[in-house]
Design a protein around this motif. Structure first.
Motif, PDB file in Angstrom:
ATOM      1  N   SER A  52       0.729  -1.229   0.235  1.00  0.00           N
ATOM      2  CA  SER A  52       0.112  -0.181  -0.059  1.00  0.00           C
ATOM      3  C   SER A  52       0.879   1.230  -0.058  1.00  0.00           C
ATOM      4  O   SER A  52       2.031   1.299   0.209  1.00  0.00           O
ATOM      5  N   ALA A  53       0.244   2.475  -0.426  1.00  0.00           N
ATOM      6  CA  ALA A  53       0.940   3.792  -0.333  1.00  0.00           C
ATOM      7  C   ALA A  53       1.628   4.006   1.094  1.00  0.00           C
ATOM      8  O   ALA A  53       2.633   4.490   1.219  1.00  0.00           O
ATOM      9  N   ALA A  54       0.784   3.621   2.116  1.00  0.00           N
ATOM     10  CA  ALA A  54       1.140   3.714   3.501  1.00  0.00           C
ATOM     11  C   ALA A  54       2.525   3.018   3.634  1.00  0.00           C
ATOM     12  O   ALA A  54       3.554   3.497   4.324  1.00  0.00           O
ATOM     13  N   GLU A  55       2.698   1.695   3.317  1.00  0.00           N
ATOM     14  CA  GLU A  55       3.805   0.978   3.652  1.00  0.00           C
ATOM     15  C   GLU A  55       4.995   1.580   2.751  1.00  0.00           C
ATOM     16  O   GLU A  55       6.096   1.471   3.077  1.00  0.00           O
ATOM     17  N   GLY A  56       4.835   1.847   1.423  1.00  0.00           N
ATOM     18  CA  GLY A  56       5.735   2.490   0.527  1.00  0.00           C
ATOM     19  C   GLY A  56       6.848   1.616   0.486  1.00  0.00           C
ATOM     20  O   GLY A  56       6.934   0.364   0.432  1.00  0.00           O
ATOM     21  N   LEU A  57       8.049   2.269   0.136  1.00  0.00           N
ATOM     22  CA  LEU A  57       9.221   1.657  -0.216  1.00  0.00           C
ATOM     23  C   LEU A  57       9.839   0.975   0.762  1.00  0.00           C
ATOM     24  O   LEU A  57      10.511  -0.205   0.602  1.00  0.00           O
ATOM     25  N   LEU A  87      23.463   8.865  -8.100  1.00  0.00           N
ATOM     26  CA  LEU A  87      22.241   8.046  -8.096  1.00  0.00           C
ATOM     27  C   LEU A  87      22.065   7.653  -6.782  1.00  0.00           C
ATOM     28  O   LEU A  87      21.002   6.626  -6.414  1.00  0.00           O
ATOM     29  N   ARG A  88      22.728   7.895  -5.696  1.00  0.00           N
ATOM     30  CA  ARG A  88      22.588   7.462  -4.084  1.00  0.00           C
ATOM     31  C   ARG A  88      22.919   8.709  -3.499  1.00  0.00           C
ATOM     32  O   ARG A  88      23.541   9.605  -3.789  1.00  0.00           O
ATOM     33  N   GLY A  89      22.357   8.358  -2.002  1.00  0.00           N
ATOM     34  CA  GLY A  89      22.768   9.330  -0.950  1.00  0.00           C
ATOM     35  C   GLY A  89      22.260  10.688  -1.009  1.00  0.00           C
ATOM     36  O   GLY A  89      20.965  10.957  -1.857  1.00  0.00           O
ATOM     37  N   SER A  90      22.785  11.720  -0.592  1.00  0.00           N
ATOM     38  CA  SER A  90      22.282  13.068  -0.427  1.00  0.00           C
ATOM     39  C   SER A  90      21.873  13.832  -2.020  1.00  0.00           C
ATOM     40  O   SER A  90      20.809  14.418  -1.968  1.00  0.00           O
ATOM     41  N   GLU A  91      22.811  13.426  -3.082  1.00  0.00           N
ATOM     42  CA  GLU A  91      22.678  14.054  -4.208  1.00  0.00           C
ATOM     43  C   GLU A  91      21.430  13.616  -4.985  1.00  0.00           C
ATOM     44  O   GLU A  91      20.510  14.174  -5.285  1.00  0.00           O
ATOM     45  N   PHE A  92      21.117  12.255  -4.708  1.00  0.00           N
ATOM     46  CA  PHE A  92      19.956  11.592  -5.097  1.00  0.00           C
ATOM     47  C   PHE A  92      18.573  12.132  -4.465  1.00  0.00           C
ATOM     48  O   PHE A  92      17.739  12.524  -5.211  1.00  0.00           O
ATOM     49  N   MET A  93      18.594  12.061  -3.205  1.00  0.00           N
ATOM     50  CA  MET A  93      17.665  12.588  -2.442  1.00  0.00           C
ATOM     51  C   MET A  93      17.274  13.857  -2.680  1.00  0.00           C
ATOM     52  O   MET A  93      16.169  14.387  -2.596  1.00  0.00           O
ATOM     53  N   TYR A  94      18.095  14.778  -2.748  1.00  0.00           N
ATOM     54  CA  TYR A  94      17.717  16.173  -3.156  1.00  0.00           C
ATOM     55  C   TYR A  94      17.077  16.420  -4.231  1.00  0.00           C
ATOM     56  O   TYR A  94      16.252  17.282  -4.329  1.00  0.00           O
ATOM     57  N   ASN A  95      17.383  15.697  -5.340  1.00  0.00           N
ATOM     58  CA  ASN A  95      16.748  15.594  -6.736  1.00  0.00           C
ATOM     59  C   ASN A  95      15.377  15.034  -6.322  1.00  0.00           C
ATOM     60  O   ASN A  95      14.340  15.458  -7.443  1.00  0.00           O
ATOM     61  N   TRP A  96      15.245  13.908  -6.006  1.00  0.00           N
ATOM     62  CA  TRP A  96      13.984  12.982  -5.762  1.00  0.00           C
ATOM     63  C   TRP A  96      13.198  12.757  -4.650  1.00  0.00           C
ATOM     64  O   TRP A  96      12.061  12.225  -4.797  1.00  0.00           O
ATOM     65  N   LEU A 133      17.206   2.116  -6.427  1.00  0.00           N
ATOM     66  CA  LEU A 133      16.325   1.799  -5.045  1.00  0.00           C
ATOM     67  C   LEU A 133      17.190   1.203  -4.015  1.00  0.00           C
ATOM     68  O   LEU A 133      17.506   1.695  -2.583  1.00  0.00           O
ATOM     69  N   GLU A 134      17.732   0.159  -4.516  1.00  0.00           N
ATOM     70  CA  GLU A 134      18.987  -0.499  -3.693  1.00  0.00           C
ATOM     71  C   GLU A 134      19.999   0.395  -3.197  1.00  0.00           C
ATOM     72  O   GLU A 134      20.300   0.213  -1.998  1.00  0.00           O
ATOM     73  N   LEU A 135      20.497   1.169  -4.179  1.00  0.00           N
ATOM     74  CA  LEU A 135      21.638   1.992  -3.765  1.00  0.00           C
ATOM     75  C   LEU A 135      21.268   3.044  -2.746  1.00  0.00           C
ATOM     76  O   LEU A 135      22.076   3.554  -2.017  1.00  0.00           O
ATOM     77  N   ASN A 136      20.120   3.361  -2.680  1.00  0.00           N
ATOM     78  CA  ASN A 136      19.631   4.388  -1.598  1.00  0.00           C
ATOM     79  C   ASN A 136      18.994   3.703  -0.311  1.00  0.00           C
ATOM     80  O   ASN A 136      18.351   4.143   0.340  1.00  0.00           O
ATOM     81  N   GLU A 137      19.240   2.243  -0.149  1.00  0.00           N
ATOM     82  CA  GLU A 137      18.936   1.566   1.113  1.00  0.00           C
ATOM     83  C   GLU A 137      17.433   1.293   1.311  1.00  0.00           C
ATOM     84  O   GLU A 137      17.335   0.948   2.533  1.00  0.00           O
ATOM     85  N   PHE A 138      16.659   1.524   0.520  1.00  0.00           N
ATOM     86  CA  PHE A 138      15.348   0.914   0.201  1.00  0.00           C
ATOM     87  C   PHE A 138      15.324  -0.725   0.242  1.00  0.00           C
ATOM     88  O   PHE A 138      15.992  -1.263  -0.653  1.00  0.00           O
ATOM     89  N   PRO A 139      14.665  -1.407   1.064  1.00  0.00           N
ATOM     90  CA  PRO A 139      14.953  -2.696   1.162  1.00  0.00           C
ATOM     91  C   PRO A 139      14.454  -3.676  -0.011  1.00  0.00           C
ATOM     92  O   PRO A 139      13.455  -3.045  -0.472  1.00  0.00           O
TER      93      PRO A 139
END
Length: 159
Positions: A52-57, A87-96, A133-139
């Motif tokens: 579900s959207a609530a569970e998310g990534l 593609l990972r970390g703060s640079e990716f999260m800043y953009n996405w 997603l894996e690079l950004n530590e989403f399981p």
């Protein structure tokens, strides 16, 4: 190159400029994302029920094997132009952060590779998204990331 300051020309690294263009282009046609489609009421062939959207990534929306396939696509197609730091970390999260996985998928699939946009098949683009997603530590989970744009639009990129 175009200058935005009076003290001299501003130089942009080609990769940063390409990423900025992809972000800007993915927002063309409106300043907000499309409204998420309702979650499918039944399961579709080839996939289990999506989180579900609530569970998310955090629920694990891709498999480890899919991310591994994405890593291979990255190595053979993307790495010539994109450093992993984008593609990972703060640079990716800043953009996405706060945007949807659907928007990330659309941006990549419509603009990459830069010399032949849209030339990969949807499974390869989905694998690249899974790798990011894996690079950004989403399981990882038990179900592959699928191409249902309604479901992808419901998944928000946030830690």
């Amino acid at each position: 190159m175009m200058s935005f300051s009076t003290s001299g020309p501003t130089r942009f690294a080609p990769r940063a400029l390409a990423l900025a263009l992809a972000v800007v282009l993915s927002g063309c046609g409106g300043s907000s994302e499309p409204a998420p489609a309702p979650a499918p009421s039944g399961s579709s062939s080839g996939s289990s029920a999506a989180p579900s959207a609530a569970e998310g990534l955090a629920a694990g929306v891709y498999t480890a094997a899919q991310a591994e396939a994405g890593q291979e696509v990255y190595r053979t197609v993307c790495s010539d132009c994109h450093d992993l730091r984008e593609l990972r970390g703060s640079e990716f999260m800043y953009n996405w952060e706060g945007t949807s996985v659907g928007r990330l998928y659309r941006s990549i699939s419509e603009t990459m590779p830069e010399d032949d946009p849209g030339s990969l098949d949807s499974e390869q683009y989905l694998a690249v998204v899974a790798y990011i997603l894996e690079l950004n530590e989403f399981p990882a989970g038990d179900t592959e990331l699928g191409s249902d744009m309604g479901a992808l639009n419901q998944l928000r990129i946030q830690h």
